[in-house]
Design a protein around this motif. Structure first.
Motif, PDB file in Angstrom:
ATOM      1  N   LEU B 147       0.994  -1.178  -0.034  1.00 16.67           N
ATOM      2  CA  LEU B 147      -0.219  -0.013  -0.092  1.00 16.67           C
ATOM      3  C   LEU B 147       0.913   1.270   0.034  1.00 16.67           C
ATOM      4  N   PRO B 148       0.953   2.003  -1.297  1.00 13.11           N
ATOM      5  CA  PRO B 148       1.745   3.392  -0.960  1.00 13.11           C
ATOM      6  C   PRO B 148       1.404   4.165   0.133  1.00 13.11           C
ATOM      7  N   ARG B 149       2.447   4.458   0.551  1.00 12.58           N
ATOM      8  CA  ARG B 149       2.580   5.173   2.100  1.00 12.58           C
ATOM      9  C   ARG B 149       1.871   6.685   1.718  1.00 12.58           C
ATOM     10  N   VAL B 150       2.253   7.168   0.473  1.00 12.63           N
ATOM     11  CA  VAL B 150       1.773   8.657   0.202  1.00 12.63           C
ATOM     12  C   VAL B 150       1.158   8.437  -1.302  1.00 12.63           C
ATOM     13  N   SER B 151       0.147   9.189  -1.351  1.00 13.06           N
ATOM     14  CA  SER B 151      -0.220   9.188  -2.699  1.00 13.06           C
ATOM     15  C   SER B 151      -0.745  10.474  -3.403  1.00 13.06           C
ATOM     16  N   LEU B 152       0.113  11.238  -4.161  1.00 18.55           N
ATOM     17  CA  LEU B 152      -0.150  12.807  -4.627  1.00 18.55           C
ATOM     18  C   LEU B 152      -0.897  12.633  -5.834  1.00 18.55           C
ATOM     19  N   TYR B 153      -2.319  13.160  -5.565  1.00 18.37           N
ATOM     20  CA  TYR B 153      -3.442  13.354  -6.720  1.00 18.37           C
ATOM     21  C   TYR B 153      -3.378  14.726  -7.216  1.00 18.37           C
ATOM     22  N   ASP B 154      -2.436  14.803  -8.323  1.00 22.52           N
ATOM     23  CA  ASP B 154      -2.383  16.094  -9.005  1.00 22.52           C
ATOM     24  C   ASP B 154      -3.097  16.217 -10.185  1.00 22.52           C
ATOM     25  N   ALA B 155      -4.379  16.868 -10.390  1.00 21.34           N
ATOM     26  CA  ALA B 155      -5.142  16.688 -11.482  1.00 21.34           C
ATOM     27  C   ALA B 155      -4.680  17.310 -12.768  1.00 21.34           C
ATOM     28  N   GLU B 156      -3.512  18.203 -12.367  1.00 24.57           N
ATOM     29  CA  GLU B 156      -2.789  18.801 -13.505  1.00 24.57           C
ATOM     30  C   GLU B 156      -1.995  17.575 -14.411  1.00 24.57           C
ATOM     31  N   LEU B 157      -1.669  16.648 -13.876  1.00 28.70           N
ATOM     32  CA  LEU B 157      -1.081  15.595 -14.811  1.00 28.70           C
ATOM     33  C   LEU B 157      -2.017  14.624 -15.366  1.00 28.70           C
ATOM     34  N   THR B 158      -3.342  14.978 -15.159  1.00 31.30           N
ATOM     35  CA  THR B 158      -4.328  14.216 -15.780  1.00 31.30           C
ATOM     36  C   THR B 158      -5.156  14.736 -17.004  1.00 31.30           C
ATOM     37  N   VAL B 159      -4.751  16.101 -17.167  1.00 32.02           N
ATOM     38  CA  VAL B 159      -5.857  16.746 -18.152  1.00 32.02           C
ATOM     39  C   VAL B 159      -5.286  16.144 -19.717  1.00 32.02           C
ATOM     40  N   ASP B 160      -4.234  15.475 -19.709  1.00 32.17           N
ATOM     41  CA  ASP B 160      -3.858  15.069 -21.247  1.00 32.17           C
ATOM     42  C   ASP B 160      -4.317  13.518 -21.230  1.00 32.17           C
ATOM     43  N   LEU B 161      -4.688  12.939 -20.327  1.00 33.77           N
ATOM     44  CA  LEU B 161      -5.086  11.468 -20.546  1.00 33.77           C
ATOM     45  C   LEU B 161      -5.947  11.545 -21.818  1.00 33.77           C
ATOM     46  N   PRO B 162      -6.076  10.676 -22.584  1.00 34.97           N
ATOM     47  CA  PRO B 162      -6.998  10.533 -23.603  1.00 34.97           C
ATOM     48  C   PRO B 162      -8.476  10.114 -23.281  1.00 34.97           C
ATOM     49  N   ILE B 163      -9.375  10.795 -23.647  1.00 39.49           N
ATOM     50  CA  ILE B 163     -10.804  10.657 -23.421  1.00 39.49           C
ATOM     51  C   ILE B 163     -11.430   9.211 -23.284  1.00 39.49           C
ATOM     52  N   SER B 164     -10.972   8.247 -24.303  1.00 39.49           N
ATOM     53  CA  SER B 164     -11.049   7.019 -24.119  1.00 39.49           C
ATOM     54  C   SER B 164     -10.573   6.319 -23.055  1.00 39.49           C
ATOM     55  N   VAL B 165      -9.355   6.725 -22.708  1.00 41.83           N
ATOM     56  CA  VAL B 165      -8.656   5.984 -21.244  1.00 41.83           C
ATOM     57  C   VAL B 165      -9.578   6.664 -20.144  1.00 41.83           C
ATOM     58  N   THR B 166      -9.827   7.832 -20.327  1.00 38.17           N
ATOM     59  CA  THR B 166     -10.621   8.431 -19.227  1.00 38.17           C
ATOM     60  C   THR B 166     -11.964   7.839 -18.818  1.00 38.17           C
ATOM     61  N   GLY B 167     -12.695   7.823 -19.699  1.00 37.01           N
ATOM     62  CA  GLY B 167     -14.059   7.142 -19.774  1.00 37.01           C
ATOM     63  C   GLY B 167     -13.901   5.733 -19.167  1.00 37.01           C
TER      64      GLY B 167
END
Lengths: 359, 359
Positions: B147-167
């Motif tokens: 189990l990761p001790r720390v998870s960093l959820y930074d939405a700025e890193l997700t804006v380029d995730l392709p729409i098909s993968v996102t959905g």
């Protein structure tokens, strides 16, 4: 938006819920690899002494029954000496917040884990917060070691909790959950847990107050109190609790009794600036969004707990002083306040009137 | 009642949410007292390589970019050798579930902590579950160290995730949350967290699909995925996921694409025996209690994700075999089932029809 920028820290802890789960105590002691158990039981739970000692079995090195509210420093030092002498490597605490508080003082100094068996609704077994009271000041702090590693929530141990303690303790827990929705440190996760606590307490408290032996209702109330403990531990107490603190400290009211009286009026005061939180509360309490404070007042009435400061023995001429002291103690609150606005709020609490709907 | 008899275990973990929180990576590495960082970045996140390497700074000992789905054993062994050679004392993984999966394989063998920076909605950074795939079989298990001790959820890193993968990734997360409401191991706390995930995904997914650069919507979706990850980790995948697994494994469909197609029909199948859970879902989805499955179908449509198996390239004549295989794989489900009833459900999913309201 703040709702998506926050940090949430979870600590190792195990929560076991269910009638009869006290019987797993021996197994939990073994799972923590403990050999010498220092047992703390407070006055309210003293009838359980023999049965808990039996559950600990031959790993028991000492049973400590001298427990006082707010953990006086001298008491903590005596208990710590006893722990040193017994070479205990685990504390088991049974009872309310004072028992847990003493266990935390020991965990803090001796760096040993705690197993908690709560028999009230204090919820402090779910926080990393500790407090010690000296002559002049209170030492409080936060340390992961004082968070019980295991908490056993056995509703069967709560059926004999007197009705007056039940109502006061449960409303204290409810107030923690409610205030955590807009306290410093709150985030969507603490809110989800707090709403879970509010739902459970709202549903179960009236049932418990009318049928104290109802195990299912007691279990749900204990669950609600545990959720409130988590939400308190992750946030901080605010406006309402400071007012109750002044009422308890300076005017001799039993701190816990003030909660059911003050909470509806404290919520009514803040409601106009908290539309989002009132919407969440309305869902959890199953009431109209403009009537959350009234719904909390109804819950107090339905539960038969105090609903006016007059009833608690306060005098009307003290309200101004309570208000002035509270205003000086409160550091942050969603709505701006001063002594005059708190006094106005306290007038309603003194008279025990149902808070008006907001608009 | 089961609702008040359960065990809940929390593990040490820190979750940091917010646009820009990747910039705290260096501080988190220091807080874990790590000196040598082994960095894993998968193909989907490879554009972030330079910026993440800069954030790790001179503690970086190696960057690993060979990442494959389902963590093949040979790949894990190669990566483990590299970790041994580098004397790394911390793994940082950036990307989707495959990146996290490889980090877990390393944590398992080398007993070192993980910091995760998820860039998809897989949620596996919130579970103690690991999996390795060999020629013949898949090794899975649960271990707190992964189990990761720390998870960093930074939405700025997700804006380029392709729409098909996102959905597809978001619907996978949603399915985990929904199924966790009635999976083995569920309890009121896992349910509260799952409902939080469902609410967040339901609100944010259509916004993200129509405006992929909307940081606030991306942040809410990432939050929902994290909550889904927690609820999955505490329970287990069921009926719906087994069907999708068969569709992915034996018929070459992209596993994740099947989720948005199958979920509404799987929920419709179970709805008649789950009135309590449908009520909870109706609140979270803000729909009628008898129309939860339809509301999930609407969400898929609104989000522009696949809603029929035909659309995914399956042939109608394969449905019977999918049903037979799935029926053999599913171990437990709230409602009794057989191959015939699953085939009927799959007919609806094949045609992409809106599930009927239950009554």
């Amino acid at each position: 938006m703040s709702a998506t920028s926050f940090t949430y820290v979870q600590r190792n802890r195990k929560m076991v819920f269910g009638p009869g789960v006290r019987n797993t105590l021996g197994a939990e002691v073994s799972e923590l690899n403990a050999q010498k158990v220092f047992l703390i039981i407070d006055g309210g739970a003293i009838a359980l002494r023999k049965s808990i000692e039996d559950l600990v079995g031959n790993k028991l090195v000492s049973t400590w029954t001298d427990v006082k509210q707010h953990v006086p420093v001298e008491l903590a030092e005596s208990a710590r000496s006893a722990v040193t002498n017994s070479s205990a490597d685990l504390v088991v605490c049974v009872g309310g917040g004072s028992s847990t508080g003493l266990a935390k003082a020991i965990a803090l100094s001796h760096r040993i884990p705690i197993i908690a068996i709560p028999t009230t609704y204090a919820g402090s077994e779910q926080t990393t917060i500790y407090g010690l009271t000296g002559d002049r000041h209170k030492q409080t702090g936060s340390d992961a070691i004082v968070l019980p590693r295991v908490s056993l929530y056995d509703a069967e141990l709560t059926v004999d909790l007197p009705i007056s303690v039940t109502g006061a303790s449960a409303f204290n827990a409810l107030a923690h959950s409610v205030e955590s929705l807009y306290a410093t440190g709150c985030n969507p996760i603490t809110t989800a847990i707090a709403l879970e606590g509010i739902r459970a307490i709202n549903l179960s408290l009236p049932l418990v107050m009318s049928s104290p032996k109802n195990i299912e209702a007691r279990a749900q109330l204990l669950y609600g109190a545990a959720m409130s403990g988590i939400s308190l531990g992750d946030t901080s107490a605010g406006f309402h609790h400071k007012i109750c603190h002044v009422l308890g400290g300076a005017f001799g009211l039993v701190h816990a009794d003030a909660h059911s009286v003050v909470l509806p009026h404290a919520v009514a005061f803040n409601a106009p600036v908290l539309p989002f939180e009132m919407n969440q509360l309305a869902h959890a309490l199953d009431c109209r969004q403009d009537d959350v404070a009234g719904s909390l007042w109804d819950l107090a009435k339905r539960s038969g707990v105090p609903s006016s400061l007059a009833q608690l023995g306060l005098h009307r001429e003290n309200l101004a002083e309570v208000a002035t002291r509270a205003a000086a103690e409160i550091r942050t609150n969603p709505r701006n306040f001063d002594a005059a606005s708190i006094e106005l709020l306290l007038q309603g609490a003194f008279d025990g009137v149902r808070p008006l709907a907001t608009n």
